[in-house]
Design a protein around this motif. Structure first.
Motif, PDB file in Angstrom:
ATOM      1  N   SER A  87      89.190  12.838  36.200  1.00 57.48           N
ATOM      2  CA  SER A  87      89.725  13.055  34.510  1.00 57.48           C
ATOM      3  C   SER A  87      91.287  12.906  34.801  1.00 57.48           C
ATOM      4  CB  SER A  87      89.455  14.037  33.758  1.00 57.48           C
ATOM      5  OG  SER A  87      90.029  15.333  34.212  1.00 57.48           O
ATOM      6  N   VAL A  88      92.114  12.390  33.834  1.00 54.81           N
ATOM      7  CA  VAL A  88      93.660  12.386  34.073  1.00 54.81           C
ATOM      8  C   VAL A  88      94.061  13.788  34.006  1.00 54.81           C
ATOM      9  CG1 VAL A  88      95.544  11.682  32.638  1.00 54.81           C
ATOM     10  CG2 VAL A  88      93.705  10.222  32.745  1.00 54.81           C
ATOM     11  N   ARG A  89      93.648  14.728  33.568  1.00 53.76           N
ATOM     12  CA  ARG A  89      94.086  16.248  33.489  1.00 53.76           C
ATOM     13  C   ARG A  89      93.974  16.754  35.117  1.00 53.76           C
ATOM     14  NH1 ARG A  89      90.433  17.970  30.805  1.00 53.76           N
ATOM     15  NH2 ARG A  89      91.392  17.755  28.752  1.00 53.76           N
ATOM     16  N   GLU A  90      93.228  15.865  36.105  1.00 60.62           N
ATOM     17  CA  GLU A  90      93.347  16.503  37.457  1.00 60.62           C
ATOM     18  C   GLU A  90      94.897  16.045  37.901  1.00 60.62           C
ATOM     19  OE1 GLU A  90      90.046  15.841  39.921  1.00 60.62           O
ATOM     20  OE2 GLU A  90      88.702  15.796  38.016  1.00 60.62           O
ATOM     21  N   CYS A 107     105.077   7.148  45.175  1.00 58.13           N
ATOM     22  CA  CYS A 107     104.300   8.063  44.420  1.00 58.13           C
ATOM     23  C   CYS A 107     103.843   8.019  42.952  1.00 58.13           C
ATOM     24  CB  CYS A 107     105.145   9.252  44.595  1.00 58.13           C
ATOM     25  SG  CYS A 107     105.240   9.803  46.371  1.00 58.13           S
ATOM     26  N   PHE A 108     105.134   7.251  42.078  1.00 61.36           N
ATOM     27  CA  PHE A 108     104.557   6.997  40.730  1.00 61.36           C
ATOM     28  C   PHE A 108     103.345   6.028  40.585  1.00 61.36           C
ATOM     29  CE2 PHE A 108     108.784   9.484  39.311  1.00 61.36           C
ATOM     30  CZ  PHE A 108     107.814   9.969  38.310  1.00 61.36           C
ATOM     31  N   ASP A 109     103.646   5.016  41.647  1.00 62.50           N
ATOM     32  CA  ASP A 109     102.710   3.658  41.399  1.00 62.50           C
ATOM     33  C   ASP A 109     101.426   4.331  41.886  1.00 62.50           C
ATOM     34  OD1 ASP A 109     104.685   1.863  40.751  1.00 62.50           O
ATOM     35  OD2 ASP A 109     105.103   1.383  42.940  1.00 62.50           O
ATOM     36  N   LEU A 110     101.039   5.145  42.720  1.00 60.42           N
ATOM     37  CA  LEU A 110      99.941   5.880  43.228  1.00 60.42           C
ATOM     38  C   LEU A 110      99.268   6.615  42.163  1.00 60.42           C
ATOM     39  CD1 LEU A 110     100.729   6.830  47.028  1.00 60.42           C
ATOM     40  CD2 LEU A 110      98.940   5.295  46.267  1.00 60.42           C
ATOM     41  N   ASN A 111     100.093   7.445  41.628  1.00 59.85           N
ATOM     42  CA  ASN A 111      99.575   7.913  40.387  1.00 59.85           C
ATOM     43  C   ASN A 111      99.213   7.298  39.397  1.00 59.85           C
ATOM     44  OD1 ASN A 111      99.809  11.064  38.766  1.00 59.85           O
ATOM     45  ND2 ASN A 111     100.747   9.675  37.577  1.00 59.85           N
ATOM     46  N   TYR A 112     100.046   6.080  38.936  1.00 54.93           N
ATOM     47  CA  TYR A 112      99.432   5.380  38.218  1.00 54.93           C
ATOM     48  C   TYR A 112      97.969   4.930  38.236  1.00 54.93           C
ATOM     49  CZ  TYR A 112      99.636   1.267  34.800  1.00 54.93           C
ATOM     50  OH  TYR A 112      99.233   0.274  33.736  1.00 54.93           O
ATOM     51  N   GLU A 113      98.029   4.261  39.560  1.00 55.20           N
ATOM     52  CA  GLU A 113      96.630   3.758  39.756  1.00 55.20           C
ATOM     53  C   GLU A 113      95.554   4.633  39.743  1.00 55.20           C
ATOM     54  OE1 GLU A 113      96.778   2.051  43.662  1.00 55.20           O
ATOM     55  OE2 GLU A 113      98.669   1.071  43.507  1.00 55.20           O
ATOM     56  N   LEU A 114      95.735   5.923  40.057  1.00 61.79           N
ATOM     57  CA  LEU A 114      94.716   7.076  39.823  1.00 61.79           C
ATOM     58  C   LEU A 114      94.553   7.353  38.403  1.00 61.79           C
ATOM     59  CD1 LEU A 114      96.017   9.337  42.745  1.00 61.79           C
ATOM     60  CD2 LEU A 114      93.737   8.082  42.693  1.00 61.79           C
ATOM     61  N   ARG A 115      95.667   7.108  37.724  1.00 53.90           N
ATOM     62  CA  ARG A 115      95.210   7.454  35.878  1.00 53.90           C
ATOM     63  C   ARG A 115      94.630   6.326  35.461  1.00 53.90           C
ATOM     64  NH1 ARG A 115     100.603   7.458  32.615  1.00 53.90           N
ATOM     65  NH2 ARG A 115      99.905   5.142  31.972  1.00 53.90           N
ATOM     66  N   VAL A 116      94.909   5.077  35.948  1.00 52.46           N
ATOM     67  CA  VAL A 116      94.116   4.029  35.347  1.00 52.46           C
ATOM     68  C   VAL A 116      92.793   3.818  35.586  1.00 52.46           C
ATOM     69  CG1 VAL A 116      93.742   1.511  35.259  1.00 52.46           C
ATOM     70  CG2 VAL A 116      96.323   2.397  35.250  1.00 52.46           C
ATOM     71  N   ALA A 117      92.496   4.356  36.798  1.00 47.18           N
ATOM     72  CA  ALA A 117      91.031   4.320  37.223  1.00 47.18           C
ATOM     73  C   ALA A 117      90.338   5.542  36.820  1.00 47.18           C
ATOM     74  CB  ALA A 117      91.155   4.573  38.854  1.00 47.18           C
ATOM     75  N   ASP A 126      91.081   6.751  33.496  1.00 44.30           N
ATOM     76  CA  ASP A 126      90.923   6.233  32.104  1.00 44.30           C
ATOM     77  C   ASP A 126      89.689   5.505  32.165  1.00 44.30           C
ATOM     78  OD1 ASP A 126      92.981   7.838  31.036  1.00 44.30           O
ATOM     79  OD2 ASP A 126      94.340   5.963  31.355  1.00 44.30           O
ATOM     80  N   GLU A 127      89.706   4.464  32.959  1.00 46.89           N
ATOM     81  CA  GLU A 127      88.277   3.509  32.951  1.00 46.89           C
ATOM     82  C   GLU A 127      87.082   4.208  33.165  1.00 46.89           C
ATOM     83  OE1 GLU A 127      89.255   0.960  35.943  1.00 46.89           O
ATOM     84  OE2 GLU A 127      90.853  -0.460  34.947  1.00 46.89           O
ATOM     85  N   LEU A 128      87.061   5.632  34.036  1.00 42.11           N
ATOM     86  CA  LEU A 128      85.953   6.228  34.289  1.00 42.11           C
ATOM     87  C   LEU A 128      85.454   6.926  32.894  1.00 42.11           C
ATOM     88  CD1 LEU A 128      83.798   7.079  36.397  1.00 42.11           C
ATOM     89  CD2 LEU A 128      85.542   8.968  36.998  1.00 42.11           C
ATOM     90  N   GLU A 129      86.670   7.454  32.117  1.00 44.52           N
ATOM     91  CA  GLU A 129      86.315   8.148  31.189  1.00 44.52           C
ATOM     92  C   GLU A 129      85.857   7.381  29.997  1.00 44.52           C
ATOM     93  OE1 GLU A 129      89.935  10.334  30.201  1.00 44.52           O
ATOM     94  OE2 GLU A 129      89.223  12.130  31.439  1.00 44.52           O
TER      95      GLU A 129
END
Length: 455
Positions: free
Chosen positions: A380-383, A423-433, A435-438
């Motif tokens: 989840s994005v919360r993590e 770091c921001f790019d890595l965080n964005y990639e994880l957030r997008v993934a 979101d897609e999972l949720e």
């Protein structure tokens, strides 16, 4: 600071240069020891410019002197450049020509020792070749910006190092490729035995295990040769067999002596083990605790002991040379310590020490985000909130896009900004993934609900 006992300059003009150089060196040493504030670029550049002017003056004085004998001026000048070089690393200007001075000195010292010992691995030579290639790029790009004297000096030293490296590589190339693996293993075992021999508590079992590995290699030989699958001796078999004998003989000596050093050489041994241990600790914690100028004191201590040898031998107070066991033990400690210095110089980040805390935090964040990504991401994005909060807090430290310390803009802005963006790019990639999972979970639940309602 000790200066080797070499002659004072005879020319009165050189004496004046020496006085000025000594003053610069003393000011640099005071600046190095001051831990109350970080080292600023303007502090270093002022001393560097004075040093360059004195070099020009010295060259004018010595113009036409083809029989110059090294005197105290040369030694103090060397100390000044060594210090300036480490200061350039400390302020983050690691790709400037002056920063290359200390590294070329260390590379030259390592090559001298590898040549003297005749024991080196392919990894040793590969690392030095990569470093010389990096130095070549620095020197080529710094012709117009820095003292021609310094560029010429370093270019000559680099060329000498390349020649020495090529000779060592030729010796290695005389071994068949499969035999190089055995050769490298023997070098590793030899160094591991020397390490065990210099630990505070000697371990017989550790050395015995290493000796057993040697005996395995010895047992695999056929008629004293190391052979291929068809029974033909490899090219270089005799050389590697000689090394094997040396290793076995050394293992017996080490097991017999168990780390005991004669009283006549105990002081040197204690100094060298202390230097080795301090450098080893720095190699583990260097990202957080190293100020590159600290390496100067270690180098001076090592140089003094290394250069005290006579015809390659350590001599006691009565002028008697050390026995083989002592000789090898002391040389191992010296070479190991130079190796640590080389590693620490190569690891110097292109960031001022004033910004290193931020840089190190970002490095840690980047490693964490990569680890999260490689382990499957987050559910989840919360993590990701803790990472976002930390990155945002670092980003908010900037003033007009710069990381400031008081009114200063320390070196390394580009490196930190680039790392922050990664770091921001890595965080964005994880957030997008995430979101897609949720969304995928929501869709699955919705479909499941529709299915149940129809039933």
């Amino acid at each position: 600071m000790e200066t080797p006992a070499i002659p004072m300059p005879k020319d009165g003009r050189e004496q004046q240069v020496l006085d000025k150089l000594t003053s610069i060196r003393d000011q640099l040493l005071l600046l190095k020891r001051d831990r109350t504030k970080y080292i600023r670029s303007q502090d270093v550049m002022g001393h560097y410019e004075q040093l360059v002017d004195l070099v020009k003056e010295l060259n004018e004085i010595r113009k036409g002197d083809h029989e110059h004998v090294e005197n105290r001026v040369d030694k103090v000048l060397e100390s000044c450049f060594q210090l300036i070089s480490l200061f350039f690393m400390t302020i983050g200007r690691t790709t400037d020509v002056p920063a290359a001075y200390a590294l070329t000195s260390t590379v030259k010292r390592l090559l001298d020792h590898l040549t003297e010992a005749g024991l080196f691995s392919p990894k040793d030579l590969d690392s030095l070749a990569n470093t010389l290639s990096k130095l070549d790029g620095i020197l080529r790009g710094g012709d117009a910006q820095h003292s021609p004297y310094l560029v010429e000096l370093l270019s000559k030293r680099e060329a000498l190092c390349k020649t020495m490296l090529a000779k060592l590589q030729q010796k290695l190339d005389q071994l068949d490729k499969p035999l190089q693996v055995t050769y490298e293993k023997l070098i590793s075992i030899m160094r591991s035995m020397s390490l065990a021999n210099t630990k505070p508590k000697f371990s017989v079992s550790e050395v015995t295990k290493l000796q057993a590995n040697l005996k395995e290699i010895e047992a695999s030989r056929v008629d004293g040769k190391i052979v291929d699958a068809e029974g033909n001796p490899y090219r270089g078999s005799d050389e590697v067999s000689d090394l094997l004998k040396r290793c076995l003989a050394w293992s017996e000596i080490v097991l017999d002596r168990k780390g005991a050093i004669p009283e006549a050489f105990q002081a040197k041994y204690d100094t060298l083990t202390s230097v080795r241990n301090d450098l080893e600790k720095l190699s583990i914690t260097q990202a957080w605790s190293l100020r590159e100028t600290d390496l100067y004191d270690f180098q001076r201590e090592l140089d003094k002991i290394d250069e005290s040898r006579i015809n390659g031998n350590f001599i006691d107070d009565e002028g008697q040379p050390a026995e083989l066991y002592v000789q090898r033990t002391l040389l191992y400690l010296i070479r190991r310590s130079y190796g640590y210095i080389y590693y620490l110089m190569n690891s110097s980040e292109p960031v001022s020490e004033a910004l290193l805390p931020i840089y190190n935090q970002l490095q840690t964040l980047k490693r964490c985000l990569i680890e999260v990504k490689n382990s499957g991401g987050v559910s989840s994005v919360r993590e990701l909130y803790p990472y976002v909060m930390k990155l945002t807090s670092i980003d908010n430290m900037r003033v007009d896009g710069k990381f400031m310390v008081g009114n200063d803009i320390p070196e390394g802005q580009g490196s930190i900004s680039e790392l922050l963006a990664e770091c921001f790019d890595l965080n964005y990639e994880l957030r997008v993934a995430a979101d897609e999972l949720e969304n995928s979970k929501d869709n699955d639940e919705e479909e499941q609900g529709v299915k149940m309602s129809k039933e």
